[in-house]
Design a protein around this motif. Structure first.
Motif, PDB file in Angstrom:
ATOM      1  N   TRP A  60       0.837  -1.194   0.000  1.00  0.00           N
ATOM      2  CA  TRP A  60       0.000   0.000   0.000  1.00  0.00           C
ATOM      3  C   TRP A  60       0.874   1.247   0.000  1.00  0.00           C
ATOM      4  CZ3 TRP A  60      -0.658   4.122   3.424  1.00  0.00           C
ATOM      5  CH2 TRP A  60      -1.750   4.951   3.119  1.00  0.00           C
ATOM      6  N   GLY A  61       0.575   2.171  -0.928  1.00  0.00           N
ATOM      7  CA  GLY A  61       1.350   3.394  -1.044  1.00  0.00           C
ATOM      8  C   GLY A  61       2.658   3.220  -1.787  1.00  0.00           C
ATOM      9  N   GLY A  62       2.966   2.001  -2.223  1.00  0.00           N
ATOM     10  CA  GLY A  62       4.254   1.714  -2.842  1.00  0.00           C
ATOM     11  C   GLY A  62       4.340   2.168  -4.286  1.00  0.00           C
ATOM     12  N   THR A  63       5.510   2.671  -4.658  1.00  0.00           N
ATOM     13  CA  THR A  63       5.773   3.078  -6.035  1.00  0.00           C
ATOM     14  C   THR A  63       7.098   2.515  -6.552  1.00  0.00           C
ATOM     15  OG1 THR A  63       6.858   5.122  -5.296  1.00  0.00           O
ATOM     16  CG2 THR A  63       4.490   5.241  -5.757  1.00  0.00           C
ATOM     17  N   ASN A  64       7.798   1.766  -5.715  1.00  0.00           N
ATOM     18  CA  ASN A  64       9.128   1.259  -6.061  1.00  0.00           C
ATOM     19  C   ASN A  64       9.055  -0.239  -6.353  1.00  0.00           C
ATOM     20  OD1 ASN A  64      11.799   0.517  -6.266  1.00  0.00           O
ATOM     21  ND2 ASN A  64      12.453   1.496  -4.364  1.00  0.00           N
TER      22      ASN A  64
ATOM     23  N   MET B 222       4.480  -2.255  -4.929  1.00  0.00           N
ATOM     24  CA  MET B 222       3.648  -1.169  -5.440  1.00  0.00           C
ATOM     25  C   MET B 222       2.180  -1.467  -5.182  1.00  0.00           C
ATOM     26  SD  MET B 222       5.533  -0.349  -9.117  1.00  0.00           S
ATOM     27  CE  MET B 222       5.581  -2.059  -9.710  1.00  0.00           C
ATOM     28  N   ASP B 223       1.393  -0.391  -5.057  1.00  0.00           N
ATOM     29  CA  ASP B 223      -0.049  -0.578  -5.002  1.00  0.00           C
ATOM     30  C   ASP B 223      -0.620  -0.433  -6.412  1.00  0.00           C
ATOM     31  OD1 ASP B 223      -0.132   2.165  -5.475  1.00  0.00           O
ATOM     32  OD2 ASP B 223      -0.791   2.684  -3.453  1.00  0.00           O
ATOM     33  N   CYS B 224      -1.951  -0.473  -6.529  1.00  0.00           N
ATOM     34  CA  CYS B 224      -2.537  -0.549  -7.871  1.00  0.00           C
ATOM     35  C   CYS B 224      -2.200   0.663  -8.727  1.00  0.00           C
ATOM     36  CB  CYS B 224      -4.048  -0.771  -7.779  1.00  0.00           C
ATOM     37  SG  CYS B 224      -4.999   0.576  -7.029  1.00  0.00           S
ATOM     38  N   SER B 225      -2.332   1.868  -8.164  1.00  0.00           N
ATOM     39  CA  SER B 225      -2.054   3.059  -8.963  1.00  0.00           C
ATOM     40  C   SER B 225      -0.565   3.354  -9.064  1.00  0.00           C
ATOM     41  CB  SER B 225      -2.793   4.265  -8.390  1.00  0.00           C
ATOM     42  OG  SER B 225      -2.428   4.491  -7.036  1.00  0.00           O
ATOM     43  N   GLY B 226       0.214   2.909  -8.069  1.00  0.00           N
ATOM     44  CA  GLY B 226       1.665   3.031  -8.182  1.00  0.00           C
ATOM     45  C   GLY B 226       2.188   2.178  -9.319  1.00  0.00           C
TER      46      GLY B 226
ATOM     47  N   VAL C   5       4.327   1.844 -14.931  1.00  0.00           N
ATOM     48  CA  VAL C   5       4.319   1.279 -16.281  1.00  0.00           C
ATOM     49  C   VAL C   5       4.370   2.388 -17.334  1.00  0.00           C
ATOM     50  CG1 VAL C   5       2.892   0.043 -17.971  1.00  0.00           C
ATOM     51  CG2 VAL C   5       3.170  -0.883 -15.657  1.00  0.00           C
ATOM     52  N   PHE C   6       3.527   3.390 -17.164  1.00  0.00           N
ATOM     53  CA  PHE C   6       3.508   4.474 -18.145  1.00  0.00           C
ATOM     54  C   PHE C   6       4.765   5.335 -18.068  1.00  0.00           C
ATOM     55  CE2 PHE C   6      -0.940   3.284 -18.320  1.00  0.00           C
ATOM     56  CZ  PHE C   6      -1.205   3.407 -19.673  1.00  0.00           C
ATOM     57  N   LYS C   7       5.286   5.520 -16.866  1.00  0.00           N
ATOM     58  CA  LYS C   7       6.519   6.289 -16.720  1.00  0.00           C
ATOM     59  C   LYS C   7       7.663   5.606 -17.452  1.00  0.00           C
ATOM     60  CE  LYS C   7       9.479   8.499 -13.257  1.00  0.00           C
ATOM     61  NZ  LYS C   7       9.683   8.750 -11.813  1.00  0.00           N
ATOM     62  N   ASP C   8       7.709   4.278 -17.394  1.00  0.00           N
ATOM     63  CA  ASP C   8       8.749   3.532 -18.106  1.00  0.00           C
ATOM     64  C   ASP C   8       8.690   3.770 -19.614  1.00  0.00           C
ATOM     65  OD1 ASP C   8       9.634   2.472 -15.731  1.00  0.00           O
ATOM     66  OD2 ASP C   8       8.730   0.496 -16.018  1.00  0.00           O
ATOM     67  N   LEU C   9       7.509   4.144 -20.090  1.00  0.00           N
ATOM     68  CA  LEU C   9       7.319   4.384 -21.522  1.00  0.00           C
ATOM     69  C   LEU C   9       7.415   5.869 -21.869  1.00  0.00           C
ATOM     70  CD1 LEU C   9       4.351   1.921 -22.087  1.00  0.00           C
ATOM     71  CD2 LEU C   9       6.710   1.604 -22.860  1.00  0.00           C
ATOM     72  N   GLY C  10       7.811   6.671 -20.886  1.00  0.00           N
ATOM     73  CA  GLY C  10       7.951   8.099 -21.119  1.00  0.00           C
ATOM     74  C   GLY C  10       6.650   8.867 -21.081  1.00  0.00           C
ATOM     75  N   VAL C  11       5.622   8.255 -20.474  1.00  0.00           N
ATOM     76  CA  VAL C  11       4.302   8.896 -20.383  1.00  0.00           C
ATOM     77  C   VAL C  11       4.007   9.170 -18.913  1.00  0.00           C
ATOM     78  CG1 VAL C  11       1.832   8.661 -20.850  1.00  0.00           C
ATOM     79  CG2 VAL C  11       3.515   7.665 -22.432  1.00  0.00           C
TER      80      VAL C  11
ATOM     81  N   ARG D  47      -0.399  10.214  -9.685  1.00  0.00           N
ATOM     82  CA  ARG D  47      -0.106   9.130  -8.753  1.00  0.00           C
ATOM     83  C   ARG D  47      -1.324   8.322  -8.335  1.00  0.00           C
ATOM     84  NH1 ARG D  47      -0.046   5.381  -6.249  1.00  0.00           N
ATOM     85  NH2 ARG D  47       1.007   4.842  -4.304  1.00  0.00           N
ATOM     86  N   VAL D  48      -2.460   8.961  -8.083  1.00  0.00           N
ATOM     87  CA  VAL D  48      -3.592   8.256  -7.470  1.00  0.00           C
ATOM     88  C   VAL D  48      -4.693   7.977  -8.482  1.00  0.00           C
ATOM     89  CG1 VAL D  48      -3.108   9.183  -5.187  1.00  0.00           C
ATOM     90  CG2 VAL D  48      -4.642  10.436  -6.713  1.00  0.00           C
ATOM     91  N   VAL D  49      -5.536   6.993  -8.155  1.00  0.00           N
ATOM     92  CA  VAL D  49      -6.582   6.552  -9.077  1.00  0.00           C
ATOM     93  C   VAL D  49      -7.530   7.697  -9.428  1.00  0.00           C
ATOM     94  CG1 VAL D  49      -8.488   4.946  -9.408  1.00  0.00           C
ATOM     95  CG2 VAL D  49      -6.466   4.203  -8.163  1.00  0.00           C
ATOM     96  N   SER D  50      -7.914   8.500  -8.437  1.00  0.00           N
ATOM     97  CA  SER D  50      -8.888   9.564  -8.677  1.00  0.00           C
ATOM     98  C   SER D  50      -8.413  10.547  -9.734  1.00  0.00           C
ATOM     99  CB  SER D  50      -9.202  10.300  -7.375  1.00  0.00           C
ATOM    100  OG  SER D  50      -8.022  10.856  -6.817  1.00  0.00           O
ATOM    101  N   ASP D  51      -7.107  10.691  -9.893  1.00  0.00           N
ATOM    102  CA  ASP D  51      -6.561  11.556 -10.940  1.00  0.00           C
ATOM    103  C   ASP D  51      -6.272  10.778 -12.222  1.00  0.00           C
ATOM    104  OD1 ASP D  51      -6.605  13.884  -9.368  1.00  0.00           O
ATOM    105  OD2 ASP D  51      -4.674  13.387  -8.461  1.00  0.00           O
TER     106      ASP D  51
END
Length: 237
Positions: free
Chosen positions: A133-137, A142-146, A151-157, A161-165
């Protein structure tokens, strides 16, 4: 405690360890429901977490009516505290022991050229990474939105951070029937997000005690809040 009772207690612990080390499809659905309720209720603060966990439990073959409702952990029901094994840290360590090594990274993608097919390939790179939970590393979990952000950051996109956004990014897709590989599936008002793989499959970071995995897409049109296409659609996975 008599010797017989002690042996019985040890056998119970061994059974629990065996349950925790089984593949996702045979893990206790009652334990999964409890972990999901605790994580989603505190991790997102939005939507109907109860409905989400009931749906997930049912999708995995359990019963929402009979599944346990204790969201404080598993140590009480197993009597682990009496043997000095209680507490979240002990069980957390056990559930983190079975994650397989992530698959090899896909080939690099030129900036601005990523498609849904690339999203799928990059997402599969993280199979086996534990939910945190709260993980991004990816090194720690990682959590679901992390996971989706990574994944998208790895592709340059870049996506938030959070689902609501994240559920406001890209372009909307009208229905699950029109979803393509690489699309984001948001369910239950923003309680969860996953990546659609096509052919009725999805990949996500589900709940504590589980790892990033490919699964049947249990999301249905009735509980989908949003489907978002961040990059051009990919082919079938």
């Amino acid at each position: 405690m008599s010797l017989t009772e002690a042996l019985g207690r040890m056998q119970g612990i061994q059974s629990m360890i065996a349950e925790l080390t089984r593949p996702a499809q045979t893990e206790s659905t009652a334990a999964l429901k409890s972990a999901a309720a605790a994580s989603l209720a505190t991790g997102t603060g939005t939507g109907d977490a109860g409905s989400f966990t009931d749906a997930l439990t049912a999708a995995l073959g359990g019963s929402a009516a009979t599944a346990g409702t204790d969201t404080t952990g598993l140590s009480g029901g197993l009597g682990l505290g009496g043997l000095g094994l209680g507490g979240g840290a002990g069980l957390g360590a056990l559930t983190g022991l079975t994650a397989p090594a992530p698959v090899a990274a896909p080939a690099p993608v030129a900036a601005g050229t990523a498609t849904g097919t690339d999203v799928v390939a990059m997402a599969k790179k993280y199979i086996g990474v534990p939910y945190v939970w709260g993980g991004t590393n990816p090194a720690t979990g990682m959590d679901c939105s992390g996971f989706t952000q990574r994944v998208f950051k790895d592709l340059g996109v870049e996506i938030p951070r959070v689902v609501s956004d994240q559920m406001k990014q890209g372009t909307p897709v009208a229905s699950l029937a029109e979803a393509k590989p690489g699309d984001l599936l948001v369910s239950f008002g923003g309680n969860h997000i996953s990546i659609y793989l096509g052919n009725g499959k999805a990949i996500d970071a589900p709940v504590p005690g589980k790892t990033i995995q490919i699964r049947d897409a249990w999301e249905q049109q009735s509980n989908l809040t949003s489907i978002r296409r961040i990059v051009p659609a990919g082919g079938a996975s």
